[in-house]
Enzyme design. Sequence first.
Site, PDB file in Angstrom:
ATOM      1  N   LYS A  66       0.808  -1.232   0.000  1.00  0.00           N
ATOM      2  CA  LYS A  66       0.000   0.000   0.000  1.00  0.00           C
ATOM      3  C   LYS A  66       0.841   1.281   0.000  1.00  0.00           C
ATOM      4  O   LYS A  66       0.398   2.316  -0.467  1.00  0.00           O
ATOM      5  CB  LYS A  66      -0.936   0.019   1.216  1.00  0.00           C
ATOM      6  N   GLY A 128      -2.098   1.677  13.177  1.00  0.00           N
ATOM      7  CA  GLY A 128      -1.645   1.162  11.878  1.00  0.00           C
ATOM      8  C   GLY A 128      -2.322   1.884  10.708  1.00  0.00           C
ATOM      9  O   GLY A 128      -2.858   2.988  10.858  1.00  0.00           O
TER      10      GLY A 128
END
Length: 267
Positions: A66, A128
């Site tokens: 990502k 996160g």
Amino acid sequence: MKKFGLLGKNISYTFSPTLHNKIFKLYDIDAQYEIYDLKDESLMKDFLKDLKQKSILGLNVTIPYKTAILKFVDTISPEVQSIGATNCIKFENGRLIAYNTDYFGLIKTFEKMDLNLKNKKAVILGTGGAAKAAIKALLDCGAIVFIVSRDKIKAQSEFKDIPVISYDELSKTSGYLLINATPIGTNPNINVSPVNESIIQNFDFVLDLIYNPQETLFLKFAKNRGKNFENGLYMLISQGVKSEEIWNEKEFNYEKIYDELINTIYK
Ligand code: NAP
């Protein structure tokens, strides 16, 4: 036929092809959604060049790529700039544009929950990638955001502008919305919760980003206390629908797609 796909590593478990192929069927779109399991980041440059040649129109991106993929894209949307990660790439005229539709999935989930976040206190468990998307979505909705970390000092050095509290401090905190953005409670370890039930009593709304199981222990606590709650399925489906909207430049009915898929995933 249009082509789309999911890029990640060890992703055979993914729900994405089911979701996207259902959308193609419902809206009569001549398209195909494939899985691209890339064993190593060093292969990404050639993989992307190859995809351009194969006329792929869009890509979803998942763990662990990502952030790594950002060095290959031409344009970064404002939400990607802020979050530092993308999960949706559009191929347009030979250029790659990065979006973060997890962010849009969260905004859609807040709408589904009928939240009015302006000047309300929202507390996120975890620090996160999912928490980062939640911070951006909550701030854009006008909320006052706090994050909870097991390592307050480390987290505060990363999140300079957001107050970080410890789990001990959380027990003395109340607020409007509590979000679980940790993996605690995910299948198969379902008999654990990131916080105990008394913490949940201090919040009006509870959101767990986990969607498997359908009802985590965290959400069972919320139910016991009579709170309004939601799991992560609407976010998961909405990030996929938003990706389709970006790729196809048309609008879809989120509720209709959610209603079609909820029974498939929890059958
Ligand atoms: P992650 O990076 O693995 O973990 C998020 C944070 O949780 C960590 O930074 C950590 O924060 C905390 N954490 C990790 N292990 C913990 C433990 N044993 N006890 C307490 N806290 C712990 O995960 P993520 O990618 O952000 O995803 C978080 C959750 O959201 C996952 O369950 C994921 O499946 C879900 N998710 C759902 C969607 C959706 O569409 N519904 C999308 C994305 C993610 P500290 O170290 O600061 O405490």
